[in-house]
Every structure is written in structure tokens, then in C-alpha cells.
Design a protein around this motif. Structure first.
Motif, PDB file in Angstrom:
ATOM      1  N   VAL A 454     -17.444   7.245  21.123  1.00  0.00           N
ATOM      2  CA  VAL A 454     -16.482   6.142  21.046  1.00  0.00           C
ATOM      3  C   VAL A 454     -15.670   6.184  19.757  1.00  0.00           C
ATOM      4  O   VAL A 454     -14.671   5.461  19.623  1.00  0.00           O
ATOM      5  CB  VAL A 454     -17.175   4.772  21.191  1.00  0.00           C
ATOM      6  CG1 VAL A 454     -18.002   4.726  22.457  1.00  0.00           C
ATOM      7  CG2 VAL A 454     -18.031   4.446  19.980  1.00  0.00           C
ATOM      8  N   ALA A 455     -16.084   7.013  18.804  1.00  0.00           N
ATOM      9  CA  ALA A 455     -15.306   7.147  17.561  1.00  0.00           C
ATOM     10  C   ALA A 455     -13.917   7.701  17.829  1.00  0.00           C
ATOM     11  O   ALA A 455     -13.002   7.539  17.011  1.00  0.00           O
ATOM     12  CB  ALA A 455     -16.050   8.035  16.573  1.00  0.00           C
ATOM     13  N   ALA A 456     -13.732   8.350  18.980  1.00  0.00           N
ATOM     14  CA  ALA A 456     -12.432   8.928  19.324  1.00  0.00           C
ATOM     15  C   ALA A 456     -11.458   7.902  19.891  1.00  0.00           C
ATOM     16  O   ALA A 456     -10.279   8.202  20.079  1.00  0.00           O
ATOM     17  CB  ALA A 456     -12.619  10.064  20.334  1.00  0.00           C
ATOM     18  N   ILE A 457     -11.922   6.672  20.166  1.00  0.00           N
ATOM     19  CA  ILE A 457     -11.043   5.643  20.727  1.00  0.00           C
ATOM     20  C   ILE A 457     -10.085   5.148  19.649  1.00  0.00           C
ATOM     21  O   ILE A 457     -10.526   4.698  18.589  1.00  0.00           O
ATOM     22  CB  ILE A 457     -11.859   4.457  21.276  1.00  0.00           C
ATOM     23  CG1 ILE A 457     -12.791   4.921  22.403  1.00  0.00           C
ATOM     24  CG2 ILE A 457     -10.937   3.344  21.774  1.00  0.00           C
ATOM     25  CD1 ILE A 457     -13.710   3.822  22.920  1.00  0.00           C
ATOM     26  N   PRO A 458      -8.764   5.203  19.876  1.00  0.00           N
ATOM     27  CA  PRO A 458      -7.830   4.635  18.899  1.00  0.00           C
ATOM     28  C   PRO A 458      -8.074   3.135  18.779  1.00  0.00           C
ATOM     29  O   PRO A 458      -8.199   2.442  19.792  1.00  0.00           O
ATOM     30  CB  PRO A 458      -6.451   4.915  19.513  1.00  0.00           C
ATOM     31  CG  PRO A 458      -6.683   5.931  20.575  1.00  0.00           C
ATOM     32  CD  PRO A 458      -8.079   5.738  21.054  1.00  0.00           C
ATOM     33  N   SER A 459      -8.169   2.620  17.554  1.00  0.00           N
ATOM     34  CA  SER A 459      -8.553   1.222  17.411  1.00  0.00           C
ATOM     35  C   SER A 459      -8.234   0.715  16.015  1.00  0.00           C
ATOM     36  O   SER A 459      -8.236   1.480  15.052  1.00  0.00           O
ATOM     37  CB  SER A 459     -10.057   1.076  17.691  1.00  0.00           C
ATOM     38  OG  SER A 459     -10.490  -0.251  17.494  1.00  0.00           O
ATOM     39  N   VAL A 460      -7.965  -0.587  15.908  1.00  0.00           N
ATOM     40  CA  VAL A 460      -7.849  -1.225  14.601  1.00  0.00           C
ATOM     41  C   VAL A 460      -9.131  -1.959  14.247  1.00  0.00           C
ATOM     42  O   VAL A 460      -9.317  -2.377  13.099  1.00  0.00           O
ATOM     43  CB  VAL A 460      -6.663  -2.224  14.549  1.00  0.00           C
ATOM     44  CG1 VAL A 460      -5.348  -1.497  14.665  1.00  0.00           C
ATOM     45  CG2 VAL A 460      -6.797  -3.304  15.624  1.00  0.00           C
ATOM     46  N   TRP A 461     -10.023  -2.135  15.237  1.00  0.00           N
ATOM     47  CA  TRP A 461     -11.282  -2.841  14.987  1.00  0.00           C
ATOM     48  C   TRP A 461     -12.311  -2.515  16.053  1.00  0.00           C
ATOM     49  O   TRP A 461     -12.003  -2.491  17.241  1.00  0.00           O
ATOM     50  CB  TRP A 461     -11.054  -4.364  14.986  1.00  0.00           C
ATOM     51  CG  TRP A 461     -12.297  -5.167  14.811  1.00  0.00           C
ATOM     52  CD1 TRP A 461     -12.939  -5.441  13.636  1.00  0.00           C
ATOM     53  CD2 TRP A 461     -13.087  -5.781  15.840  1.00  0.00           C
ATOM     54  NE1 TRP A 461     -14.072  -6.191  13.876  1.00  0.00           N
ATOM     55  CE2 TRP A 461     -14.180  -6.421  15.214  1.00  0.00           C
ATOM     56  CE3 TRP A 461     -12.960  -5.866  17.235  1.00  0.00           C
ATOM     57  CZ2 TRP A 461     -15.146  -7.116  15.928  1.00  0.00           C
ATOM     58  CZ3 TRP A 461     -13.929  -6.555  17.950  1.00  0.00           C
ATOM     59  CH2 TRP A 461     -15.004  -7.181  17.297  1.00  0.00           C
TER      60      TRP A 461
END
Length: 523
Positions: A454-461
């Protein structure tokens, strides 16, 4: 077709120019449909059949598209308005590329046009340098320090909702049924009114009464008169030279919104300049903070937002900061009702807090509340998808190869200028390849050790796509998150929650993405 042409009957009878324009528009429409069908690089990509020529899959429920992803792959073809070929994807490489390169992928012009009828040129509508300017000026108002100062407003309204529900439960020894979405909708409206622009909707106290601003906003946003014509204007800009034929109620509502918005803006500017009677330059609401940032000596005049742009943020705050948080918190209560063990565990943690109104930092330090909020926003994201249109031809690599209808395997996909890709936030947040075989289950304990993938998911939080990513990520994510935590802290300490209707009657609606069920509160 008759529904679409109906608004033009009078004009066509008396205005030959409009008639010629309409004819030219229809010819262009036919050409566009045929050209797209013959030349789109998506034409061999597999996908479900279109249910409607005019709306395509716009009215379909992508929240149940998980089976389609299993059948067609991580990226497949859907239909937009006028049977236009589009992509729907949960491929992380494609999503990362699209969200990172916002100068090459903008929100579709049709969506921006429809939004602008309500929001003018607010931050949800603008693109390019205009959007960057707005974000640059607005960012200080949404920082941690500023949101921390608003928490007293969150608590004041949350406690008021608690008292309203407590009054209802006191009338019965076995608890009471409450429409959770109704109560949470009112409290988040009150919160965004006061915290957003210093306007008290007083929705929780005014039973049966609706504030003038909200009534105007409701009428404007729900105006559906001659909707097919509006869609045609949105999809084909050539038709925008003709009147939009909005209802009298819509026009009146827009005038009311403009009048009240100008009053709020003038008040904020007067307070900031220190020329008002109070000389108060310490107002904490977002509009005042925005005005203060915009008038700062650190920002050159050429880089400041116009009054019209500042004013456009008032309805934007309402859209972005009202129903989304109400929806998320409703789903949170729904999850607690289904998982009583989670509810007990969360309540024990919250009751262990000595203060009735802990600070933002104290709330963020509560591990199970944090895990519960993450799991709610992962599984029940209030905005299930977002779309982007390519501003140039682009060849993009795919993490998950797809096979087209001819049997050809694609590790890359050509996206031509003008073509739209829809990012399925919902599917990414529930992807079994990322989250494991229990991805569709509500389990806050997963956040004690999340999968490496899940570290590959683009995200701000939070390693979830709920608030999007890149320069168009939700600017108010801190505001929304703390608001939700305050509501949960206040309500879960005061009540026990059970589902007020059979679980089979709880539905997810695409347009509002919210539960239609009520909840049972026990105080």
C-alpha cells in the motif's frame, strides 16, 4: 432529442443565427461521435456495454465495479456522455502518472463547466496557473496551526448534536431511532458555516427552519430543470453561446448567494484591515484566514486572488466541507453498529481520556481512534472516483498489463489529447492485491501493520487514495479529519449505537455515496 431541443423552440422561431448555430452544433456532434468511435485508441480495450448513448456509464454505480475489474483487468473501457470512450482504472502506475502530472491531466471541461454554474471559479474548478495561484494563497489557511485553532467550533457544535440526540433518547428507556445522516448533515453544515466563513446556519437549533444562504445553495445545486440541455452545453462548448435556460428559482438563488457572499467577504476584509469598529484582525474562520493571507505583504499584488476568486470559495467550502464529512461520519456509525467489538474497544479508549475536549494533538495521539478513522475512510470513501482529461498525447506504462478484445497484451496505453481517464478511488482502497484477501472487510486492526504494497498508493494521508494526491489533492483534509474525530469522540463517549433498520436495507448511492439507514442511539 425533443427534451434537449425544447429550450430552443422560441429562439429558433425568431433567431436564424441561433438556428444555424444549433445545426452546426448537431453536425459537429455527429462528427465527434463517429470520429471518436473510429480513431480512439481505447476502441479495442475491453469493457461493459454502454447503457445509454447520452449519458454512457455516468449514472452507473462504479461502486459495484469490483467484479468488472476482476473480469476486464485493472484498467478497462467505459462510456462517457455521447458514447465517448473513457478509461476506468485502479492501476497505481497510471494513477500516479496522472495525478503527478496535473499540467498534462486536468479535470474534464464538461465537469468544470457544470461545477462553475454553482461554484464560479473556486479551487475545485480552476486549473493551470489559476489553480496554482489559488492554492498558494489558500494553503496557509488550511495548515495544522490554523485548523488547530478551529477545534473549539468543532466541539461546540458536536456537543450540541449530542444534546439534541440525548433529548430524544431520554424520552425512551430503550433508546431512540435517529436519522444519523440528518443530524450529522446539520452539524457539519453548522461547523463549516462558522469555521468556514463565520456564518451561523444554526441548523441544529432551527427545527423546520432553513437559513437563507443554505436554502439558496440547495436550490442552486439541485436545479435539474432541462438537465439534458445542460449536459449538452457541458459536453459541446459550441452550445454555450446559447442561453442555459435556468429556472427563475435558480437565478434568484444565485443572486442570494452572491449578496450574502459579498457581505461575508466585505466583513472579512474590513476586519483584516482593522478599519471596522472592533478593529479585529484575529478571526479564525477560513475565509478570514484566506483574506488575511491574500492581503499579506509577502504576496505581490500580481499574485493575489481577485475578490471574485475569494468569493467563489464560499460555495466551494459548502460543497467540499459539508456533506463529505457528514457522509464519512455516518458510515463510521454504521460500521460501529455492525461491529460491536470495535465499538466497545473504541469507547474504552475515548473514555480513558481525562478531558471532555482534548486538543487536536491529543486526538491524533489516540491509536485506535486513528486506526478507526483510517479504516472508515478507506472502506467508505465519500468521493469514490475522480476524472482527468489528457491535454496532450501520452504513452503511459501500466503496472498491471491488460489484454484487449483482439488478444493483444498491453504493458503501455496510449491516451490521446482530449480523452478522459476515471480514477477509481473506491477500487484502489479495496484492492485485494494491495490490502489482502480481507480488503472488503472493516478491520481497524489492519493498521497496526499494513501491507508493504500500500506504500505505492499516491496519497496525502494514511496510505489511502481518499483525499487524492498531487497538486489537486483535497486542500481541507486536515480540517475534515479532525472534524470527524471530534464528532466521533463526542458521540461515541455519550451513546451506544445499533443499526436502526435491517442491514439489507442499507444502500450505497453513487451520487451521494451515503447510507440511507438510520441509527439507534442508546445514551
Amino acid at each position: 432529442m425533443s427534451t434537449i431541443l425544447e429550450p430552443l423552440k422560441d429562439i429558433m422561431n425568431n433567431n436564424s443565427i441561433a438556428f444555424v448555430g444549433l445545426g452546426a452544433g448537431l453536425v459537429y456532434l455527429i462528427f465527434k461521435v463517429i470520429y471518436n468511435k473510429l480513431t480512439s485508441p481505447f476502441r479495442y480495450i475491453q469493457g461493459p456495454a454502454s447503457p445509454s448513448f447520452w449519458t454512457g456509464h455516468m449514472n452507473q454505480d462504479f461502486l459495484i465495479s469490483e467484479q468488472d475489474f476482476e473480469h476486464y483487468g485493472s484498467t478497462y473501457k467505459i462510456k462517457g456522455p455521447l458514447n465517448e470512450n473513457r478509461l476506468l482504472t485502479k492501476d497505481l502506475d497510471l494513477i500516479h502518472h496522472i495525478l503527478k502530472n496535473d499540467h498534462d491531466y486536468e479535470k474534464p471541461g464538461s465537469a468544470r463547466y457544470l461545477l462553475s454554474r454553482i461554484l464560479e471559479n473556486g479551487v475545485l474548478v480552476t486549473e493551470g496557473e489559476h489553480h496554482k495561484l489559488q492554492r498558494r494563497v489558500m494553503n496557509p489557511a488550511f495548515g495544522s496551526t490554523q485548523v488547530r485553532q478551529l477545534i473549539d467550533i468543532f466541539y461546540a457544535k458536536a456537543l450540541l448534536l449530542r444534546d439534541v440526540w440525548a433529548t430524544k433518547t431520554a424520552e425512551s428507556s430503550v433508546g431512540a431511532n435517529v436519522e444519523s445522516i440528518e443530524g450529522l448533515g446539520k452539524v457539519t453544515l453548522d461547523i463549516i458555516g462558522m469555521a468556514g466563513f463565520g456564518y451561523d446556519f444554526n441548523a441544529l437549533n432551527n427545527e423546520g427552519k432553513i437559513s437563507e444562504l443554505y436554502e439558496a445553495f440547495r436550490i442552486a445545486s439541485q436545479d435539474r430543470e432541462r438537465r439534458p440541455w445542460h449536459i449538452l452545453q457541458a459536453v459541446l462548448p459550441i452550445f454555450r453561446v446559447l442561453p442555459s435556460f435556468r429556472s427563475a428559482g435558480f437565478k434568484k438563488a444565485k443572486k442570494t448567494m452572491a449578496r450574502i457572499g459579498n457581505e461575508l467577504l466585505n466583513e472579512a476584509q474590513t476586519l483584516q484591515s482593522g478599519t471596522g469598529e472592533k478593529g479585529d484582525t484575529t478571526s479564525k474562520d477560513l475565509l478570514s484566514l484566506l483574506v488575511r493571507s491574500n492581503m499579506s505583504n509577502d504576496i505581490p499584488l500580481s499574485q493575489r486572488m481577485s475578490d471574485a476568486d475569494v468569493l467563489a470559495q464560499v460555495p466551494t467550502f459548502l460543497v467540499a466541507g459539508h456533506e463529505t464529512t457528514a457522509t464519512s461520519t455516518t458510515w463510521a456509525l454504521y460500521a460501529l453498529s455492525l461491529h460491536q467489538d470495535v465499538q466497545v474497544k473504541l469507547r474504552l479508549e475515548l473514555l480513558d481520556v481525562k478531558s471532555d475536549q482534548p486538543s487536536m494533538d491529543e486526538l491524533n495521539a489516540l491509536p485506535y481512534l486513528n486506526a478507526f478513522a483510517r479504516e472508515t475512510l478507506r472502506l467508505y470513501c465519500p468521493v469514490p472516483q475522480t476524472a482527468r482529461v489528457a491535454m496532450k498525447d501520452d504513452l503511459v506504462s501500466l503496472r498491471d498489463p491488460i489484454t484487449d478484445s483482439r488478444g493483444t497484451v498491453h504493458t503501455q496505453i496510449l491516451i490521446k489529447k482530449g480523452q478522459v481517464t476515471t480514477v477509481s478511488i473506491h477500487a484502489v482502497n479495496r484492492d485485494k492485491k494491495l490490502w489482502g484477501p480481507d480488503a472488503a472487510e472493516f478491520r481497524p486492526e489492519r493498521w497496526e501493520k499494513i501491507p508493504d504494497a500500500v506504500a505505492a498508493i499516491p496519497s496525502v494521508w494514511g496510505h489511502i487514495l481518499t483525499f487524492s494526491a498531487g497538486n489537486h489533492a483535497c486542500i481541507g483534509w486536515r480540517f475534515s479529519l479532525i472534524e470527524m474525530k471530534v464528532l466521533l469522540f463526542t458521540l461515541v463517549r455519550a451513546f451506544e449505537f445499533n443499526l436502526g433498520v435491517p442491514v439489507k436495507d442499507v444502500l450505497i448511492k453513487k451520487q451521494r455515496h451515503r447510507s440511507t439507514a438510520n441509527s439507534e442511539c442508546r445514551w
